[in-house]
Design a protein around this motif. Sequence first.
Motif, PDB file in Angstrom:
ATOM      1  N   LEU A 193      45.010  33.911  44.923  1.00  0.00           N
ATOM      2  CA  LEU A 193      46.414  33.639  44.594  1.00  0.00           C
ATOM      3  C   LEU A 193      46.951  32.427  45.341  1.00  0.00           C
ATOM      4  O   LEU A 193      47.853  31.740  44.848  1.00  0.00           O
ATOM      5  N   THR A 194      46.410  32.155  46.521  1.00  0.00           N
ATOM      6  CA  THR A 194      46.896  31.020  47.319  1.00  0.00           C
ATOM      7  C   THR A 194      45.891  29.872  47.380  1.00  0.00           C
ATOM      8  O   THR A 194      46.086  28.933  48.138  1.00  0.00           O
ATOM      9  N   HIS A 195      44.817  29.967  46.592  1.00  0.00           N
ATOM     10  CA  HIS A 195      43.806  28.905  46.630  1.00  0.00           C
ATOM     11  C   HIS A 195      44.306  27.704  45.832  1.00  0.00           C
ATOM     12  O   HIS A 195      44.693  27.836  44.672  1.00  0.00           O
ATOM     13  N   PRO A 196      44.290  26.512  46.432  1.00  0.00           N
ATOM     14  CA  PRO A 196      44.850  25.351  45.735  1.00  0.00           C
ATOM     15  C   PRO A 196      43.961  24.769  44.644  1.00  0.00           C
ATOM     16  O   PRO A 196      44.430  23.978  43.822  1.00  0.00           O
ATOM     17  N   ARG A 197      42.676  25.155  44.609  1.00  0.00           N
ATOM     18  CA  ARG A 197      41.744  24.528  43.666  1.00  0.00           C
ATOM     19  C   ARG A 197      40.983  25.524  42.800  1.00  0.00           C
ATOM     20  O   ARG A 197      40.053  25.138  42.096  1.00  0.00           O
ATOM     21  N   ALA A 198      41.345  26.787  42.836  1.00  0.00           N
ATOM     22  CA  ALA A 198      40.624  27.802  42.064  1.00  0.00           C
ATOM     23  C   ALA A 198      41.598  28.845  41.537  1.00  0.00           C
ATOM     24  O   ALA A 198      42.583  29.186  42.194  1.00  0.00           O
ATOM     25  N   ASP A 199      41.312  29.350  40.339  1.00  0.00           N
ATOM     26  CA  ASP A 199      42.146  30.370  39.711  1.00  0.00           C
ATOM     27  C   ASP A 199      41.269  31.510  39.205  1.00  0.00           C
ATOM     28  O   ASP A 199      40.175  31.284  38.669  1.00  0.00           O
ATOM     29  N   ALA A 230      37.133  43.437  45.544  1.00  0.00           N
ATOM     30  CA  ALA A 230      37.677  42.717  44.391  1.00  0.00           C
ATOM     31  C   ALA A 230      39.153  42.423  44.592  1.00  0.00           C
ATOM     32  O   ALA A 230      39.628  41.313  44.295  1.00  0.00           O
ATOM     33  N   LEU A 231      39.900  43.407  45.093  1.00  0.00           N
ATOM     34  CA  LEU A 231      41.321  43.174  45.392  1.00  0.00           C
ATOM     35  C   LEU A 231      41.475  42.039  46.388  1.00  0.00           C
ATOM     36  O   LEU A 231      42.339  41.166  46.239  1.00  0.00           O
ATOM     37  N   GLU A 232      40.614  42.025  47.409  1.00  0.00           N
ATOM     38  CA  GLU A 232      40.724  40.981  48.432  1.00  0.00           C
ATOM     39  C   GLU A 232      40.410  39.601  47.844  1.00  0.00           C
ATOM     40  O   GLU A 232      41.062  38.606  48.196  1.00  0.00           O
ATOM     41  N   VAL A 233      39.426  39.510  46.943  1.00  0.00           N
ATOM     42  CA  VAL A 233      39.147  38.237  46.273  1.00  0.00           C
ATOM     43  C   VAL A 233      40.372  37.776  45.497  1.00  0.00           C
ATOM     44  O   VAL A 233      40.805  36.619  45.604  1.00  0.00           O
ATOM     45  N   PRO A 252      48.119  47.648  42.424  1.00  0.00           N
ATOM     46  CA  PRO A 252      49.563  47.361  42.352  1.00  0.00           C
ATOM     47  C   PRO A 252      50.044  46.258  43.292  1.00  0.00           C
ATOM     48  O   PRO A 252      51.098  45.660  43.052  1.00  0.00           O
ATOM     49  N   MET A 253      49.283  45.952  44.338  1.00  0.00           N
ATOM     50  CA  MET A 253      49.651  44.834  45.214  1.00  0.00           C
ATOM     51  C   MET A 253      49.794  43.532  44.433  1.00  0.00           C
ATOM     52  O   MET A 253      50.531  42.629  44.825  1.00  0.00           O
ATOM     53  N   LEU A 254      49.082  43.419  43.294  1.00  0.00           N
ATOM     54  CA  LEU A 254      49.071  42.186  42.513  1.00  0.00           C
ATOM     55  C   LEU A 254      50.192  42.132  41.475  1.00  0.00           C
ATOM     56  O   LEU A 254      50.290  41.160  40.724  1.00  0.00           O
ATOM     57  N   ALA A 255      51.033  43.141  41.402  1.00  0.00           N
ATOM     58  CA  ALA A 255      52.083  43.198  40.384  1.00  0.00           C
ATOM     59  C   ALA A 255      52.969  41.960  40.450  1.00  0.00           C
ATOM     60  O   ALA A 255      53.434  41.558  41.518  1.00  0.00           O
ATOM     61  N   PRO A 289      45.868  45.546  32.691  1.00  0.00           N
ATOM     62  CA  PRO A 289      46.034  44.410  33.606  1.00  0.00           C
ATOM     63  C   PRO A 289      45.456  44.754  34.977  1.00  0.00           C
ATOM     64  O   PRO A 289      45.492  45.929  35.403  1.00  0.00           O
ATOM     65  N   LEU A 290      44.900  43.765  35.640  1.00  0.00           N
ATOM     66  CA  LEU A 290      44.334  43.985  36.971  1.00  0.00           C
ATOM     67  C   LEU A 290      45.378  44.564  37.920  1.00  0.00           C
ATOM     68  O   LEU A 290      45.067  45.364  38.801  1.00  0.00           O
ATOM     69  N   SER A 291      46.636  44.189  37.711  1.00  0.00           N
ATOM     70  CA  SER A 291      47.704  44.674  38.591  1.00  0.00           C
ATOM     71  C   SER A 291      47.978  46.166  38.414  1.00  0.00           C
ATOM     72  O   SER A 291      48.593  46.787  39.280  1.00  0.00           O
TER      73      SER A 291
END
Length: 346
Positions: free
Chosen positions: A26-32, A18-21, A51-54, A45-47
Amino acid sequence: MSSSNLRVALIGSTGYTALEVARLLLTHPRADLVVATSRHDEGKPLSEIHPMLAGRCDVLLQPLDASEIAKAADVAMCCLPHGASAESVRELAEAGMRVIDFSADFRLSSVETYEHWYGVKHPWPERIGNVIYGMPEFFADEIKTADIVANPGCYPTSAIMPLAPLVQSGLIETNDIIVDSKSGVSGAGRSPKLGTLYCETNESIAAYAVGTHRHAPEMMDLVERISGTPIELMFTPHLTPMDRGILSTIYVKPSAKAGSVDAAVDSMMSLLRDTYSDAPYVHVVDHLPATKHVAGTNHVQMTVRHSGNRVVIVCAIDNLTKGASGAAVQNMNVMFGFPETDGLLV
């Protein structure tokens, strides 16, 4: 975040895949990433979990309510364990979502094989055998229109990709295949277990599940599905003291059609290069692949050597990327008509 971007829901958000997804999106130009679920951390919060996502991902964790998620998102990435995943996939699909399932619940062709190897009653048996396997290198046309995609297993990816074309071509004996694989500790998941504690894995390498690993039937099933030829193989996985990566060393015997071992090596290298000439993430290389060569990427490296009367195939992938989350993003891109490399240019 763009209002016109594809909206992605992450189902089961606390594990490494899930973290890897989340990291890739975060860098996908067409998906959020717009929805993330957890049974135990609702409201956080997911972060906080990762914590990598903070500072980069402020999505709050919520319970799994398929009808509500279907209103908020277009596609679900389901990172739940086998058994539990099938129930949730069914709810999400019946709510109108397209789903990419990370579990083994829909990978195999046979309900009997699934229930034998996984030891549970399948909660949606009528879908076994008619869910598309998420390997775009072989099933891209079917993935484009699929409602559910079964994301491949990590070990099977490293074996199926080199073996399927060679079996299909008739260049190897199909009843004497040995797959010897080494995996990083992240392949065992994030839940604490005695065998994956630092003191158990550091400065050590250990075989496990000898003759009983559930990925063996997946390898055999998919090679037959792709090539049209059944195979027999022996699979032994090993746990190695690294975070991520899989190195599979595969021992086969060349068929009479392949000729001498030296001729077989040349033919196999040529065939693999032709098979994957248009595949952006599969590289048939002259050097011996290593996990460092593909770490953190969606790339596959493979090569062929000879040893005595056998041919040795070496294949390296990242178990969390091409072996799981990167493959899922690649499948999502194919499903929604995006360039296959969106969000994966690493």
